[in-house]
Design an enzyme around this catalytic site. Structure first.
Site, PDB file in Angstrom:
ATOM      1  N   CYS A   1       0.816  -1.227   0.000  1.00 45.52           N
ATOM      2  CA  CYS A   1       0.000   0.000   0.000  1.00 45.52           C
ATOM      3  C   CYS A   1       0.845   1.271   0.000  1.00 45.52           C
ATOM      4  O   CYS A   1       0.343   2.343  -0.319  1.00 45.52           O
ATOM      5  CB  CYS A   1      -0.934  -0.005   1.198  1.00 45.52           C
TER       6      CYS A   1
ATOM      7  N   HIS B   1      -4.139   6.803   1.797  1.00 41.81           N
ATOM      8  CA  HIS B   1      -4.365   5.491   1.191  1.00 41.81           C
ATOM      9  C   HIS B   1      -5.766   5.038   1.583  1.00 41.81           C
ATOM     10  O   HIS B   1      -6.154   5.132   2.755  1.00 41.81           O
ATOM     11  CB  HIS B   1      -3.303   4.515   1.692  1.00 41.81           C
TER      12      HIS B   1
ATOM     13  N   ASN C   1     -10.096  -1.202  -1.440  1.00 34.80           N
ATOM     14  CA  ASN C   1      -8.672  -0.894  -1.240  1.00 34.80           C
ATOM     15  C   ASN C   1      -7.895  -1.366  -2.466  1.00 34.80           C
ATOM     16  O   ASN C   1      -7.746  -2.572  -2.676  1.00 34.80           O
ATOM     17  CB  ASN C   1      -8.218  -1.616   0.032  1.00 34.80           C
TER      18      ASN C   1
HETATM   19  N1  ACO Z   1     -18.672 -10.456   6.832  1.00 34.63           N
HETATM   20  C1  ACO Z   1     -19.304 -10.769   7.959  1.00 34.63           C
HETATM   21  N2  ACO Z   1     -18.665 -11.047   9.116  1.00 34.63           N
HETATM   22  C2  ACO Z   1     -17.330 -10.989   9.090  1.00 34.63           C
HETATM   23  C3  ACO Z   1     -16.599 -10.669   7.934  1.00 34.63           C
HETATM   24  C4  ACO Z   1     -17.335 -10.397   6.765  1.00 34.63           C
HETATM   25  N3  ACO Z   1     -16.731 -10.048   5.606  1.00 34.63           N
HETATM   26  N4  ACO Z   1     -15.284 -10.694   8.230  1.00 34.63           N
HETATM   27  C5  ACO Z   1     -15.172 -11.017   9.526  1.00 34.63           C
HETATM   28  N5  ACO Z   1     -16.427 -11.216  10.046  1.00 34.63           N
HETATM   29  C6  ACO Z   1     -16.792 -11.562  11.413  1.00 34.63           C
HETATM   30  C7  ACO Z   1     -15.675 -12.202  12.181  1.00 34.63           C
HETATM   31  O1  ACO Z   1     -15.588 -13.580  11.899  1.00 34.63           O
HETATM   32  C8  ACO Z   1     -16.114 -11.946  13.628  1.00 34.63           C
HETATM   33  O2  ACO Z   1     -17.077 -12.889  13.959  1.00 34.63           O
HETATM   34  P1  ACO Z   1     -17.119 -13.475  15.466  1.00 34.63           P
HETATM   35  O3  ACO Z   1     -17.378 -12.312  16.356  1.00 34.63           O
HETATM   36  O4  ACO Z   1     -18.267 -14.444  15.397  1.00 34.63           O
HETATM   37  O5  ACO Z   1     -15.786 -14.108  15.693  1.00 34.63           O
HETATM   38  C9  ACO Z   1     -16.809 -10.588  13.525  1.00 34.63           C
HETATM   39  O6  ACO Z   1     -17.106 -10.376  12.141  1.00 34.63           O
HETATM   40  C10 ACO Z   1     -15.963  -9.451  14.033  1.00 34.63           C
HETATM   41  O7  ACO Z   1     -14.663  -9.631  13.518  1.00 34.63           O
HETATM   42  P2  ACO Z   1     -13.538  -8.646  13.895  1.00 34.63           P
HETATM   43  O8  ACO Z   1     -12.275  -9.083  13.229  1.00 34.63           O
HETATM   44  O9  ACO Z   1     -13.541  -8.415  15.357  1.00 34.63           O
HETATM   45  O10 ACO Z   1     -14.083  -7.346  13.207  1.00 34.63           O
HETATM   46  P3  ACO Z   1     -13.487  -5.915  13.273  1.00 34.63           P
HETATM   47  O11 ACO Z   1     -14.498  -5.028  13.861  1.00 34.63           O
HETATM   48  O12 ACO Z   1     -12.105  -5.896  13.832  1.00 34.63           O
HETATM   49  O13 ACO Z   1     -13.379  -5.569  11.728  1.00 34.63           O
HETATM   50  C11 ACO Z   1     -11.793  -5.423   9.950  1.00 34.63           C
HETATM   51  C12 ACO Z   1     -12.568  -6.341  10.859  1.00 34.63           C
HETATM   52  C13 ACO Z   1     -12.774  -4.628   9.085  1.00 34.63           C
HETATM   53  C14 ACO Z   1     -10.879  -6.233   9.040  1.00 34.63           C
HETATM   54  C15 ACO Z   1     -10.993  -4.466  10.862  1.00 34.63           C
HETATM   55  O14 ACO Z   1     -10.177  -5.185  11.735  1.00 34.63           O
HETATM   56  C16 ACO Z   1     -10.175  -3.499  10.114  1.00 34.63           C
HETATM   57  O15 ACO Z   1     -10.694  -2.544   9.569  1.00 34.63           O
HETATM   58  N6  ACO Z   1      -8.834  -3.705  10.083  1.00 34.63           N
HETATM   59  C17 ACO Z   1      -7.981  -2.929   9.251  1.00 34.63           C
HETATM   60  C18 ACO Z   1      -7.664  -3.776   8.120  1.00 34.63           C
HETATM   61  C19 ACO Z   1      -7.592  -3.036   6.824  1.00 34.63           C
HETATM   62  O16 ACO Z   1      -8.127  -1.974   6.613  1.00 34.63           O
HETATM   63  N7  ACO Z   1      -6.913  -3.661   5.939  1.00 34.63           N
HETATM   64  C20 ACO Z   1      -6.776  -3.127   4.642  1.00 34.63           C
HETATM   65  C21 ACO Z   1      -5.515  -3.633   4.114  1.00 34.63           C
HETATM   66  S1  ACO Z   1      -4.183  -2.973   4.956  1.00 34.63           S
HETATM   67  C22 ACO Z   1      -4.060  -1.452   4.516  1.00 34.63           C
HETATM   68  O17 ACO Z   1      -4.314  -1.106   3.404  1.00 34.63           O
HETATM   69  C23 ACO Z   1      -3.719  -0.498   5.562  1.00 34.63           C
END
Ligand code: ACO
Length: 330
Positions: free
Chosen positions: A112, A256, A287
């Protein structure tokens, strides 16, 4: 003093639009979950196109806008996480696609932060007088390395495919890249990575490794989130200080496009008014890794949000971890 400035940008995304509703048919997810957690409504995925197909379309537009023939390009910098071949990289391939054999080309694999590292190298190349122009291409095909089953849903819903090409030229005017700051920290490599093909594994690439999911992007979302919201503001402050620019002078921050929640958290920490000062178009593209900042710059220009003389900040965070920021006077 001789400076490097962005003269023109071109962009291209594949025609194939994948909505959140389309993903609901492939995995256990929902439009609500994706929108609430990331702000994404749709993204574009290739349908048979390769990385340099996207790159070529973006480059042709950028060169046309810059009033240049491909033969006038002095150096190519190519950033991607998925080049047409594992080796050689996309840079040499673009000399072929653009019909300019012999042109120097450099590949960047900084995920990224590829655009920021590309700006850093371009600034040095141009300020030193080594080159008078650079074609900085960022082209990403992520959809081929995502797991579209429920097991891969946390990552698969976030990424999209797309490309941008930026023509960077030399100027003696008081404009251009005032500062570029970049960082990396390999201690977090496994928190966001694409493992295979890998020299850690012997043999390098097997069906068993692919069956284990090693050919897919994997991410520890919470760790990425935590580090991103800290590093973005830090590196923006560092770039502003290096440029001698006050926060109040900044017209637009173009981060980004990782995730709307990250962008909002960064805006809060920077104490900037969201939507008016921090640009976001993630709802349309997801992204797109290193292409996301120049695609966002392109659209912000089209919407009249960037004009000559404006002070603009761009910033990134991603796999590595890598992060960076640049302050530029448009
Ligand atoms: N649809 C439905 N449910 C989902 C999905 C989905 N696509 N993905 C995960 N879940 C579920 C999980 O299994 C979990 O279920 P559980 O509670 O039964 O175990 C629940 O949703 C919550 O999961 P968390 O991982 O706690 O969710 P969180 O609120 O942390 O959100 C996310 C996840 C969106 C990935 C978050 O951690 C985030 O925004 N991280 C940053 C990652 C990012 O932006 N990456 C981009 C690439 S890196 C970069 O460019 C910087």
């Amino acid at each position: 003093m001789r400076k490097a400035y962005i003269d023109a940008i071109g962009m291209y995304v594949p025609e194939n639009v994948v909505t959140n509703q389309d993903l609901e048919k492939l995995m256990d997810t929902s439009d609500d979950w994706i929108r609430e957690r990331s702000g994404i409504q749709e993204r574009h995925h290739v349908d048979g196109e390769c990385t340099t197909d996207l790159a070529l379309k973006a480059s042709e537009e950028a060169l046309e806008k810059a009033g240049m023939q491909a033969e006038e390009v002095e150096h190519i910098i190519f950033s991607t996480m998925a080049s047409d071949y594992f080796a050689p990289g996309g840079g040499p391939m673009m000399t072929r696609r653009l019909g300019i054999p012999g042109t120097p080309a450099l590949d960047i694999r900084m995920a990224c932060s590829g655009f920021l590292y590309g700006l850093s190298v371009s600034k040095a190349f141009i300020e030193s007088g080594a080159y008078n122009n650079i074609l900085l291409i960022t082209s990403e095909v992520q959809s081929v390395a995502l797991d579209f089953t429920t097991a891969g849903r946390d990552t698969a819903v976030l990424f999209g495919d797309g490309a941008a090409a930026t023509v960077i030229k030399a100027t003696d005017e008081d404009r251009g890249l005032l500062s570029v700051k970049t960082h990396s920290d390999g201690r977090y490599a496994e928190d966001l990575m694409l493992r295979t093909p890998s020299t850690l594994d012997n043999p390098f690439l097997t069906k068993e490794l692919l069956d284990k999911g090693y050919g897919n992007v994997v991410m520890n979302g919470r760790t990425v989130f935590k580090h991103a919201v800290t590093k973005f503001p830090q590196v923006i402050a560092e770039a502003l200080e290096a440029a001698g620019v006050e926060k109040s002078e900044v017209k637009l921050v173009v981060p980004h496009q990782a995730n709307l929640r990250i962008t909002e958290a960064v805006a809060n920490r920077l104490d900037l008014e969201m939507h008016s000062v921090v640009y976001s178009n993630i709802h349309k593209y997801g992204n797109t890794t290193s292409a996301s900042i120049p695609i966002a710059l392109f659209e912000a220009m089209q919407e009249g949000k960037i004009n000559r003389g404006d002070t603009i900040v761009v910033a990134s965070f991603g796999a590595g971890f890598t992060w960076g920021a640049s302050v530029m006077r448009w």
